[in-house]
Design a protein around this motif. Structure first.
Motif, PDB file in Angstrom:
ATOM      1  N   GLN A  37       0.831  -1.220   0.000  1.00 48.02           N
ATOM      2  CA  GLN A  37       0.000   0.000   0.000  1.00 48.02           C
ATOM      3  C   GLN A  37       0.859   1.261   0.000  1.00 48.02           C
ATOM      4  O   GLN A  37       0.344   2.361  -0.114  1.00 48.02           O
ATOM      5  CB  GLN A  37      -0.879   0.038   1.266  1.00 48.02           C
ATOM      6  CG  GLN A  37      -1.450  -1.274   1.687  1.00 48.02           C
ATOM      7  CD  GLN A  37      -2.538  -1.766   0.744  1.00 48.02           C
ATOM      8  OE1 GLN A  37      -3.160  -0.965   0.052  1.00 48.02           O
ATOM      9  NE2 GLN A  37      -2.770  -3.058   0.721  1.00 48.02           N
ATOM     10  N   LYS A  43      -9.115   6.102  -0.583  1.00 48.06           N
ATOM     11  CA  LYS A  43      -8.056   5.518   0.258  1.00 48.06           C
ATOM     12  C   LYS A  43      -8.372   4.060   0.573  1.00 48.06           C
ATOM     13  O   LYS A  43      -7.469   3.220   0.628  1.00 48.06           O
ATOM     14  CB  LYS A  43      -7.905   6.291   1.575  1.00 48.06           C
ATOM     15  CG  LYS A  43      -6.919   5.602   2.511  1.00 48.06           C
ATOM     16  CD  LYS A  43      -6.721   6.284   3.845  1.00 48.06           C
ATOM     17  CE  LYS A  43      -5.662   5.539   4.666  1.00 48.06           C
ATOM     18  NZ  LYS A  43      -5.472   6.094   6.012  1.00 48.06           N
ATOM     19  N   ARG A  82      -9.733   0.138   0.592  1.00 45.54           N
ATOM     20  CA  ARG A  82      -9.546  -0.935  -0.370  1.00 45.54           C
ATOM     21  C   ARG A  82     -10.858  -1.698  -0.559  1.00 45.54           C
ATOM     22  O   ARG A  82     -11.568  -2.038   0.403  1.00 45.54           O
ATOM     23  CB  ARG A  82      -8.435  -1.868   0.108  1.00 45.54           C
ATOM     24  CG  ARG A  82      -6.998  -1.355  -0.068  1.00 45.54           C
ATOM     25  CD  ARG A  82      -6.598  -0.036   0.584  1.00 45.54           C
ATOM     26  NE  ARG A  82      -6.845   0.089   1.991  1.00 45.54           N
ATOM     27  CZ  ARG A  82      -5.875   0.206   2.921  1.00 45.54           C
ATOM     28  NH1 ARG A  82      -4.606   0.135   2.565  1.00 45.54           N
ATOM     29  NH2 ARG A  82      -6.189   0.355   4.202  1.00 45.54           N
ATOM     30  N   ARG A 127      -8.414   0.570  -4.793  1.00 47.85           N
ATOM     31  CA  ARG A 127      -9.002   1.534  -3.860  1.00 47.85           C
ATOM     32  C   ARG A 127     -10.257   2.158  -4.467  1.00 47.85           C
ATOM     33  O   ARG A 127     -10.313   2.408  -5.669  1.00 47.85           O
ATOM     34  CB  ARG A 127      -7.984   2.646  -3.524  1.00 47.85           C
ATOM     35  CG  ARG A 127      -6.736   2.137  -2.807  1.00 47.85           C
ATOM     36  CD  ARG A 127      -5.702   3.219  -2.693  1.00 47.85           C
ATOM     37  NE  ARG A 127      -4.434   2.730  -2.140  1.00 47.85           N
ATOM     38  CZ  ARG A 127      -4.089   2.848  -0.859  1.00 47.85           C
ATOM     39  NH1 ARG A 127      -4.939   3.378   0.010  1.00 47.85           N
ATOM     40  NH2 ARG A 127      -2.919   2.399  -0.422  1.00 47.85           N
TER      41      ARG A 127
END
Ligand code: AHG
Ligand code: MN
Ligand code: MN
Ligand code: MN
Length: 318
Positions: A41, A257, A259, A296
């Motif tokens: 990430q 942001k 997932r 995302r």
């Protein structure tokens, strides 16, 4: 409930007990702080991110109920070693949600999603592509919240229930029979410091909430932000509310942001099963076709009336 699914849920619940205990030790066992490792990430991993990831992996890989696992903290899928029996399900999880809260003793949680392994995968290795299933096809979803109480909230598609960890007995006790999100709310959860990156419909909605009773809504609103999706969503499920982590208007692909596979989808299933709604602003979360394991998306979910209003503002804006 199929035997392998029951076993999977029992094993995940047992792993969450150990994660609860481990998170609770904190500084006593030198478990706070971070490692010098960046995950897929682009985040610096906390010690407890990795420890919790491994607790779930080691608890689940030998039981014969899984064909593979995937996690926020692992770049690609983890196949079941050939020395263990291979099962019918795929587990994808966020081992510690709200990691930035670990060192400040804030709310953290674990989020998990259960998918069926494709029939034809029984004769071959499971691939990452086999995980990219629509959220509406999830078999089960849940989260554990590690707060003053440790509560496991779960759905297998027939409503949402919660069990609380009785620490003396080491047992999960049924405490939330049928969780239901109030249709309306006067409470929203959003990180206001990102306001400059929101699309106009979100700006419009939040500004109306902030103006309060003298504005078009005619009532005052309250705001919360726990920096842990599990914390804010548990509040939504318990007393109503709308949670927003909108897509970043600077990204043409409408990425946010959070997932899709191990945050938006499992939480979206729980919220819908509890009578709420979950969209990215325009699309139902559970209908979004995944394109990547760590994809995302924007996330707007909770009390149905508010989610529908925000979605309506997005449609007016297109
Ligand atoms: P994670 O700790 O698993 O990476 O997820 C954190 C997520 C979510 O839990 C929370 O709502 C959000 O990040 C908080 O983001 P900000 O720190 O930007 O407020
Ligand atoms: Mn998370
Ligand atoms: Mn996480
Ligand atoms: Mn993270």
């Amino acid at each position: 409930m199929p035997a392998q699914l029951r076993l999977l849920i029992e094993v995940v619940a047992r792993a969450c007990k150990l994660i609860s205990h481990t998170v609770g030790k904190g500084a006593l066992d030198n478990l706070l702080g971070q490692l010098d490792i960046e995950n897929v990430q682009g985040e610096i991993q906390k010690k407890l991110d990795v420890i919790s990831n491994d607790i779930l992996l080691e608890a689940n890989e030998w039981g014969g109920h899984l064909a593979a696992l995937a996690s926020e903290e692992m770049e690609t899928i983890h196949l079941i070693p050939h020395r263990y029996p291979k099962g019918e399900y795929q587990l994808v999880y966020d081992p510690i949600d709200g990691s930035s809260n670990i060192d400040v003793n804030g709310i953290v949680g674990t989020i998990f999603s259960v998918l069926r392994a494709p029939e034809e995968a029984s004769g071959r290795e499971v691939t990452e592509q086999d995980f990219l299933q629509l959220g509406r096809n999830q078999v089960a979803a849940g989260y554990a919240i590690y707060g003053p109480q440790t509560v496991l909230v779960l759905t297998v598609g027939t409503g949402v229930f919660g069990v609380t960890l009785d620490r003396e007995m080491g047992s999960w006790m049924l405490t939330h029979e049928r969780m239901s999100i109030p249709v309306s709310t006067r409470e929203f959860a959003i990180n206001m410091s990102n306001a400059r990156h929101w699309a106009p419909p979100v700006q419009r909605y939040i500004n109306e909430c902030l103006v309060g009773q003298t504005g078009p809504r005619g009532v005052d609103f309250n705001m919360r932000w726990m920096a842990s999706m599990v914390g804010d969503v548990h509040s939504n499920l318990t007393r109503g509310g709308v949670f927003l982590y909108p897509w970043d208007a600077r990204h043409t692909d409408r990425a946010g942001k959070l997932r899709l596979m191990y945050e938006a989808n499992p939480i979206g299933m729980l919220v819908e099963q509890a009578g709420g709604a979950a969209t990215d602003g325009l699309r139902r979360i559970l209908d979004i076709t995944p394109t990547g394991l760590h994809q995302r998306v924007g996330v707007i979910l909770g009390s149905r009336e508010e989610v529908e209003r925000i979605t309506c503002y997005h449609r007016e804006d297109t």
